[in-house]
Design a protein around this motif. Structure first.
Motif, PDB file in Angstrom:
ATOM      1  N   GLN A 259      38.237  48.098  28.903  1.00 10.95           N
ATOM      2  CA  GLN A 259      38.271  47.658  30.349  1.00 10.95           C
ATOM      3  C   GLN A 259      39.454  48.502  30.753  1.00 10.95           C
ATOM      4  O   GLN A 259      39.448  48.945  31.968  1.00 10.95           O
ATOM      5  CB  GLN A 259      38.744  46.156  30.375  1.00 10.95           C
ATOM      6  CG  GLN A 259      37.446  45.203  30.173  1.00 10.95           C
ATOM      7  CD  GLN A 259      37.941  43.716  30.262  1.00 10.95           C
ATOM      8  OE1 GLN A 259      38.654  43.333  29.380  1.00 10.95           O
ATOM      9  NE2 GLN A 259      37.186  43.079  31.207  1.00 10.95           N
TER      10      GLN A 259
ATOM     11  N   THR B 262      39.044  51.160  34.013  1.00 12.07           N
ATOM     12  CA  THR B 262      40.336  51.303  35.076  1.00 12.07           C
ATOM     13  C   THR B 262      41.064  52.626  35.296  1.00 12.07           C
ATOM     14  O   THR B 262      40.875  52.859  36.399  1.00 12.07           O
ATOM     15  CB  THR B 262      41.342  50.259  34.990  1.00 12.07           C
ATOM     16  OG1 THR B 262      40.754  48.884  34.703  1.00 12.07           O
ATOM     17  CG2 THR B 262      42.121  50.005  35.990  1.00 12.07           C
TER      18      THR B 262
ATOM     19  N   GLY C  71      38.392  54.963  36.795  1.00  9.69           N
ATOM     20  CA  GLY C  71      38.111  54.692  38.106  1.00  9.69           C
ATOM     21  C   GLY C  71      39.306  55.357  38.966  1.00  9.69           C
ATOM     22  O   GLY C  71      39.133  55.819  40.024  1.00  9.69           O
TER      23      GLY C  71
ATOM     24  N   VAL D 259      33.728  54.770  41.187  1.00  4.14           N
ATOM     25  CA  VAL D 259      34.541  53.441  41.172  1.00  4.14           C
ATOM     26  C   VAL D 259      33.659  52.169  41.273  1.00  4.14           C
ATOM     27  O   VAL D 259      34.138  51.400  40.447  1.00  4.14           O
ATOM     28  CB  VAL D 259      35.344  53.822  42.789  1.00  4.14           C
ATOM     29  CG1 VAL D 259      36.331  52.567  42.978  1.00  4.14           C
ATOM     30  CG2 VAL D 259      36.229  54.968  42.665  1.00  4.14           C
ATOM     31  N   PRO D 260      32.819  51.945  42.085  1.00  4.70           N
ATOM     32  CA  PRO D 260      32.090  50.624  41.882  1.00  4.70           C
ATOM     33  C   PRO D 260      31.525  50.727  40.753  1.00  4.70           C
ATOM     34  O   PRO D 260      31.471  49.379  40.228  1.00  4.70           O
ATOM     35  CB  PRO D 260      30.812  50.719  43.231  1.00  4.70           C
ATOM     36  CG  PRO D 260      30.717  52.297  43.505  1.00  4.70           C
ATOM     37  CD  PRO D 260      32.297  52.783  43.087  1.00  4.70           C
TER      38      PRO D 260
ATOM     39  N   CYS E 289      32.552  51.633  37.830  1.00  4.99           N
ATOM     40  CA  CYS E 289      33.639  50.896  36.916  1.00  4.99           C
ATOM     41  C   CYS E 289      33.979  49.557  36.943  1.00  4.99           C
ATOM     42  O   CYS E 289      34.050  48.799  36.284  1.00  4.99           O
ATOM     43  CB  CYS E 289      34.926  52.028  37.086  1.00  4.99           C
ATOM     44  SG  CYS E 289      34.782  53.557  36.420  1.00  4.99           S
ATOM     45  N   LEU E 290      34.143  49.304  38.328  1.00  2.00           N
ATOM     46  CA  LEU E 290      34.392  47.876  38.522  1.00  2.00           C
ATOM     47  C   LEU E 290      33.379  47.068  38.188  1.00  2.00           C
ATOM     48  O   LEU E 290      33.555  46.063  37.684  1.00  2.00           O
ATOM     49  CB  LEU E 290      34.568  47.537  40.132  1.00  2.00           C
ATOM     50  CG  LEU E 290      35.083  46.205  40.691  1.00  2.00           C
ATOM     51  CD1 LEU E 290      36.084  45.720  40.132  1.00  2.00           C
ATOM     52  CD2 LEU E 290      34.693  46.124  42.220  1.00  2.00           C
TER      53      LEU E 290
ATOM     54  N   CYS F 295      33.702  46.619  34.480  1.00  2.00           N
ATOM     55  CA  CYS F 295      34.781  45.841  33.864  1.00  2.00           C
ATOM     56  C   CYS F 295      34.400  44.304  34.039  1.00  2.00           C
ATOM     57  O   CYS F 295      34.579  43.767  33.110  1.00  2.00           O
ATOM     58  CB  CYS F 295      35.877  46.049  34.952  1.00  2.00           C
ATOM     59  SG  CYS F 295      36.823  47.141  34.115  1.00  2.00           S
ATOM     60  N   ILE F 296      33.585  43.901  35.060  1.00  2.00           N
ATOM     61  CA  ILE F 296      33.296  42.606  35.325  1.00  2.00           C
ATOM     62  C   ILE F 296      32.300  41.990  34.166  1.00  2.00           C
ATOM     63  O   ILE F 296      32.375  41.236  33.522  1.00  2.00           O
ATOM     64  CB  ILE F 296      32.746  42.334  36.476  1.00  2.00           C
ATOM     65  CG1 ILE F 296      33.773  42.417  37.830  1.00  2.00           C
ATOM     66  CG2 ILE F 296      31.969  40.929  36.830  1.00  2.00           C
ATOM     67  CD1 ILE F 296      33.405  42.397  39.110  1.00  2.00           C
TER      68      ILE F 296
END
Length: 487
Positions: free
Chosen positions: A92, A96, A99, A185-186, A188-189, A192-193
């Motif tokens: 994780q 981050t 990203g 970016v999206p 990676c987000l 992570c979730i």
């Protein structure tokens, strides 16, 4: 060196249901998919980056190699951090950092800023790649099932690298080169979730000791070697800086081997290389990805600056490669699981050889159909090569060493890309006296010969690494490691 074992909230990973294990595999593949897209997609944006930021040819090489060098240098450290601090947590953090690095890349206003942001991206990537493989190999424990899972992982990496030019070309044409980095970016987000929800935490029961000396020396070796290759043409091969860089690389390598051979818990256990399949996986990865890295770098310049294609058109030209990669990557995983690594490995070498030979005939007016067939052959080769390389790296090792072994295989891929960009670029640019658009087509021919030779090397590796003698060396190496590290 005591080997780490699986530990954490899930003591027995086999307790996870099939659906959840597949979801974990998909999450790992998703995160690595963007790494591959980013690595190869940036290539198609190089002419636009050079025009907008005023980058020189060597700076464009560094836009690619700054990322791959840092990634290659830190992958083994990333794998050991996952064992020490927790694989889920490190994964994780890597997402981050990757990203954040992507955001900074999109904001770059100079070649130097872009190169620095690419290095930050690589720090995040180094915490994603080996940890993801460690999660996968500890989730899928049955050999045939694990080989197929590795094949799917190889598909994600291979297809993403093949699709990168197409996706990158569309983004550059439609929005601008910055959009290649916005895409990360999206994703990676989301990754992570999904990791927080799906992936159980695990770490080594006993963490390995840090090896700062080994880490520093491998970074110095790769950086100085690549610097000498890239800058040799501009500064002169007999200049003090270039000679000094090559000398530093040799000294760093010798010191690295000396330091690692004397450490109780080295960054790189040199005993791994007693296994012929493992050593062959490293050599095969360097050869295959040198061909791929050199091709992606030179081909995008050829299509855009020599043939006058737009970034999107240049990306579309690589579609045969992407499709072939998508089709043959999972097939390779099944072949490795059912029949072993020889058939896909040798087949990969034949295809890379054929593609290289065809590209030696490329000129200013070569048929696009002819080029498409050459790209198709390369896509087949790269689709076939990933699964046998990765499986050879981890299958002969104790399960608890999967993270380190896979990190070495991944490091070999990145080293191959770095060397491909540096060497192929140096060979091609050495034959150009005027504008790139006038001389690149002919000057690239020696580079395509090198690509064909990489194919020959892969064929040899495929035969050498899959015989009975090779299997015996793998078994002896595994027994030696287990015997000397048992509690």
């Amino acid at each position: 060196m005591n080997l780490p074992t699986m530990a954490g909230p899930v003591a027995d990973i086999s307790e996870l249901g099939t659906r959840r294990r597949m979801a974990i595999l998909a999450t790992c593949c998703l995160s690595l998919f963007i790494v591959g897209i980013d690595t190869s997609g940036v290539n198609v944006a190089l002419p636009a980056i050079g025009s907008e930021l005023g980058a020189t040819a060597s700076q464009l090489q560094w836009v690619i190699d700054a990322y791959t060098l840092v990634l290659a240098s830190l992958l083994m450290l990333g794998g050991s951090l996952g064992d020490r601090l927790g694989r889920k947590r490190v994964f994780q953090v890597g997402l981050t950092v990757f990203g954040l690095g992507s955001i900074l890349c999109s904001l770059a206003v100079s070649p130097e800023m872009l190169i620095g942001a690419r290095m930050l991206q690589a720090v995040g990537g180094a915490m994603m790649n080996p940890v993801a493989m460690s999660i996968i190999t500890n989730t899928f424990t049955e050999p045939k099932e694990r080989a197929r899972a590795i094949g799917m992982w190889g598909t994600a990496i291979g297809v993403s690298m093949a699709l990168g030019p197409l996706v990158g070309g569309a983004l550059v044409d439609g929005i601008g080169w910055e959009a290649i980095f916005w895409l990360n970016v999206p994703v990676c987000l989301a990754a992570c979730i999904l990791t927080a929800i799906l992936v159980p935490e695990s770490k080594a029961a006993r963490a390995r000791r840090p090896d700062p000396a080994g880490q520093f020396l491998i970074l110095v070796f790769l950086a100085t070697l690549t610097y000498g290759i890239i800058e040799g043409r501009g500064l002169g091969w007999d200049s003090g800086l270039v000679v000094g860089a090559f000398t530093a690389a040799i000294v760093a390598l010798l010191l690295f081997l000396l330091v690692e051979s004397r450490r109780h818990e080295p960054l790189l256990d040199l005993r791994f290389f007693h296994s012929v399949p493992f050593s062959s996986s490293v050599i095969g990865a360097v050869l295959a990805f040198s061909a791929m890295g050199g091709f992606l770098f030179l081909n995008t310049l050829y299509l855009q600056q020599v043939r006058g294609l737009s970034p999107l058109q240049a990306g579309l030209m690589t579609l045969p490669m992407a499709v072939a990669n998508a089709v043959f990557s999972p097939l390779s995983g099944r072949l490795v699981g059912d029949r072993g690594a020889r058939v896909p490995m040798v087949g990969a070498g034949v295809m890379v050889l054929a593609s290289g030979v065809m590209l030696t005939q490329a000129g200013h007016d070569t048929s696009m159909w002819y080029l498409g067939v050459a790209y198709l052959f390369l896509g087949v080769g790269m689709g076939l090569v990933n699964a046998p390389i990765t499986n050879a790296a981890v299958s002969g090792m104790p399960r608890s060493q999967a993270g380190v072994a896979s990190a070495i295989a991944s490091t070999s891929r990145q080293v191959g890309i770095s060397l491909g960009v540096a060497i192929f670029g140096a060979v091609a640019f050495a034959g150009i006296e005027g504008p790139v658009s006038d001389g690149l087509a002919t000057a690239s021919h020696p580079a395509w010969v090198l690509m064909a030779l990489c194919g020959v090397g892969i064929i040899i590796v495929g035969f050498v690494s899959t015989g009975r003698w090779a299997a015996r060396t793998a078994e002896r190496t595994r027994e030696q490691i287990v015997a000397t590290t048992a509690p």
